[in-house]
Design an enzyme around this catalytic site. Structure first.
Site, PDB file in Angstrom:
ATOM      1  N   MET A  31      -2.617   0.931   6.057  1.00  0.00           N
ATOM      2  CA  MET A  31      -1.542   1.431   4.676  1.00  0.00           C
ATOM      3  C   MET A  31      -1.671   3.315   4.173  1.00  0.00           C
ATOM      4  SD  MET A  31      -2.480  -2.491   3.179  1.00  0.00           S
ATOM      5  CE  MET A  31      -2.003  -3.461   4.171  1.00  0.00           C
ATOM      6  N   GLY A  32      -0.891   2.547   3.494  1.00  0.00           N
ATOM      7  CA  GLY A  32      -1.033   3.942   2.099  1.00  0.00           C
ATOM      8  C   GLY A  32       0.837   4.571   2.022  1.00  0.00           C
ATOM      9  N   ARG A  33       1.721   2.902   2.022  1.00  0.00           N
ATOM     10  CA  ARG A  33       3.178   3.320   2.059  1.00  0.00           C
ATOM     11  C   ARG A  33       3.500   5.198   2.652  1.00  0.00           C
ATOM     12  NH1 ARG A  33       5.374  -0.448  -0.074  1.00  0.00           N
ATOM     13  NH2 ARG A  33       7.422   1.216  -0.803  1.00  0.00           N
ATOM     14  N   ARG A  53      -8.359  -3.184   2.337  1.00  0.00           N
ATOM     15  CA  ARG A  53      -8.269  -3.627   1.383  1.00  0.00           C
ATOM     16  C   ARG A  53      -9.306  -4.859   1.079  1.00  0.00           C
ATOM     17  NH1 ARG A  53      -2.324  -6.383   0.748  1.00  0.00           N
ATOM     18  NH2 ARG A  53      -3.125  -7.776   0.597  1.00  0.00           N
ATOM     19  N   ASP A 108      -4.319   3.018  -1.153  1.00  0.00           N
ATOM     20  CA  ASP A 108      -3.170   3.923  -1.251  1.00  0.00           C
ATOM     21  C   ASP A 108      -3.570   5.536  -1.860  1.00  0.00           C
ATOM     22  OD1 ASP A 108      -1.912   2.214   0.360  1.00  0.00           O
ATOM     23  OD2 ASP A 108      -0.318   2.019  -0.736  1.00  0.00           O
ATOM     24  N   GLY A 159      -1.690  -5.149  -5.113  1.00  0.00           N
ATOM     25  CA  GLY A 159      -2.338  -5.490  -3.922  1.00  0.00           C
ATOM     26  C   GLY A 159      -3.715  -5.024  -4.670  1.00  0.00           C
TER      27      GLY A 159
END
Lengths: 401, 401
Positions: free
Chosen positions: B182-184, B294, B137, B12
């Site tokens: 985000m951050g998974r 991002r 992340d 990404g």
């Protein structure tokens, strides 16, 4: 020149609305005015329930921090007024010897300011009421534009550029991003995204839809599919208030209503995302610009900030000259090449409660974008950047209440 | 020192990933290296299909603009590699006499870099492979943090402040705003929002939920209701990967999967908004930080930008020293008070494909926020602001492809 002064912030917050408050205070402090400076706590709530912030002794440092703080620091509130309410308001003003009211707000707020001014005259209460325009939507009549708009416009156009760079990263897929803007029934905010055209060297297609012109879904889908065949991305900018060819809001079926009985708009991008994916099979993302478009002071326009501040200073000067029942109006001098604004007045009764729409001739319905005339109108308003005061790597915002 | 050099951007986009590209190029141009500098067009796609950007003659002005452009300028792509693919990749490299690869990416990308390095050795192709960490992340092992994280963290913490100011404007209502990050499967990004605590004088409650600690819905609802009784607002920050007490993702039922077979996370805030409104009756807004977290270089951290650039320069130096199969690793010197980073290496095989989680002891599960230790870890990384080059009031981004 007697009595006290009251500042009211009304309607939705903007990134620069506190600049108008500080402008008024700074101007007053430069004069021999001996009354108190009050701020209505929670907008109309402060007037109804006699709750005021005392701003007379606010320090220079606090005023400075307020200038670089988004949101309505005095507080705002949505409430539908009855005729009894206006009676109470005059009583509260009389009791507190308030003789000057500065009402900072949009269309609805100007109607309230007008009503207070008229009611005071009917009951023989000596009062000066000055309206100060504030709107990210830019839908107020009688002013070239409204403070708050320039910063929201700059944020949104920058968002389109950020989005274009994000999409351009995925070179092997072409996709669609749908950005939703506020603006209620007008396309000033969505239109401002046209300034992103030609600013970068990516080849994505930018389509802009405003409420003033019917939204042709089939034509939109064809343009998306065509760009996709050419391996180009599409950025779709949709105003929350866009309407279908039959005149209905695109999100008609999901409408809710606020306390003022106005339809809550929004959700158009998410709604269209499903339709675009279903009908074209192209990967689509929807983005709600949400509170950022009205609260991101980091991306505010310097021009907008300076104007929001200046209009506060000018408001006090007009009040001192005896004006009442007027809104401060920004006039652009179109006889010269450079951008120049003068600050005049317009009677509230000529503009209150009305909406100003984007002229249809400023929209290119064939290309689905704005004309150069529209861009030349907006461009000066988004000029200039600021560095806001930071502490520990983050903005140091100030709340008054 | 022979052959050509290839730079790959993978995974990404981030706001600062192009700084690492420019760092490598700037360092090479300061040496006597006579090979070509190539950029893989579209990440792994460029390697598979032999499509390269020639960067050797990129001008100083273009490099400068690239530094202030978010997104992966060379292009990136998601693709699952087969063993045949690795064979093709080595053929492409051999044909183009590529002897140095700089692979800028996250966990998955480092696995690919490692595999290329190993495959080259097996087939006896002389090649140097250097991994360069990149991740908003911040979930890469073996480095103090990853370039890209600091800017996303700064954006998100600022967003919380903007949100607090927006909510504080409505003084008579208390409400809930849910911000999704985000951050998974890690809480580094959501956790960074804790830096907003104590930064302003509003009295809202900030609750942060990270994937490393089970999400207790009932406790969360009680805290919201309690704050509401006290007329305080609540800002809820939720990581996209938070899990229920039973270990399931909060949005388990709505999962989709990407081409790499990984669950597409997201939609938690919208999901929780409905639950909060239904169960408490309190007005709630959900906000998806979407691509801004991002891609917003306007709010990037100067520290992050400088580190992303520096790590590129250092990468070339390690390559010249003969290192291969390593990732450049950032080490923080904790023996001194000031923040200081040294750039070392870690073998790809020790970290590739693994995830780094927020230590449980850095989360305060009682108050639902991060401990001071976590804050002290993040704070230096978000320091410093930049003014990006602007033209016509907007960023002047540069795309290479």
């Amino acid at each position: 020149m007697r009595g006290n002064c009251l500042i009211v912030q009304s309607g939705g917050p903007t990134a620069v609305i506190n600049n108008s408050v500080v402008g008024i205070i700074d101007e007053i402090l430069s004069t021999s005015f001996t009354g108190e400076i009050l701020g209505a706590a929670g907008g109309i709530h402060g007037l109804l329930y006699e709750t005021f912030h005392k701003l007379t002794d606010i320090t220079a440092q606090e005023r400075y921090r307020l200038r670089w703080t988004p949101g309505a620091a005095l507080g705002t509130w949505r409430h539908k007024l009855s005729s009894d309410d206006f009676k109470s308001i005059i009583e509260v003003l009389r009791k507190n010897d308030v003789r000057y009211i500065f009402y900072i707000g949009g269309n609805g707020s100007m109607s309230v300011a007008k009503a207070i001014d008229e009611y005071a005259r009917v009951v023989g209460y000596e009062l000066i009421v000055i309206g100060i325009p504030k709107s990210i939507d830019n839908d107020l009549l009688g002013t070239d534009h409204s403070p708050g708009y320039g910063s929201a416009a700059k944020f949104l156009a920058t968002s389109v550029l950020d989005m274009k760079m994000d999409m351009a990263s995925y070179t092997k897929n072409s996709r669609v991003s749908i950005i939703e803007t506020m603006g209620r029934h007008t396309g000033w905010l969505a239109g401002a995204c046209s300034l992103a055209e030609g600013q970068t060297d990516d080849d994505s297609q930018l389509l802009i839809y405003i409420p003033e012109v019917p939204f042709d879904l089939q034509d939109c889908l064809s343009k998306i599919v065509k760009a996709n065949h050419e391996k180009r991305n599409t950025v779709l900018v949709v105003s929350e208030g866009i309407r279908k060819l039959n005149g209905h809001l695109v999100c008609e079926e999901d409408l809710e209503y606020d306390v003022l009985g106005r339809a809550k708009l929004g959700g158009v991008a998410a709604h269209l995302k499903d339709i675009v994916e279903e009908q074209t099979g192209i990967s689509t993302r929807s983005i709600d610009s949400s509170i950022w478009q009205r609260s991101s002071i980091v991306l505010a326009s310097k021009t907008d900030i300076n104007e929001a501040y200046k209009i506060g200073r000018v408001a006090w000067q007009y009040a001192m000259d005896g004006y009442t029942g007027v809104m401060i109006s920004m006039k652009r001098d179109v006889s010269i090449k450079n951008y120049h604004i003068t600050y005049e007045t317009i009677p509230l009764k000529e503009m209150a409660g009305k909406e100003r729409y984007v002229p249809q001739e400023w929209y290119d319905a064939h290309q689905n974008t704005m004309t150069n005339e529209f861009k030349e109108y907006v461009r000066p308003i988004i000029q200039g950047e600021i560095l806001i005061p930071m502490e520990n790597g983050l903005p140091m915002y100030k709340v008054v209440y």
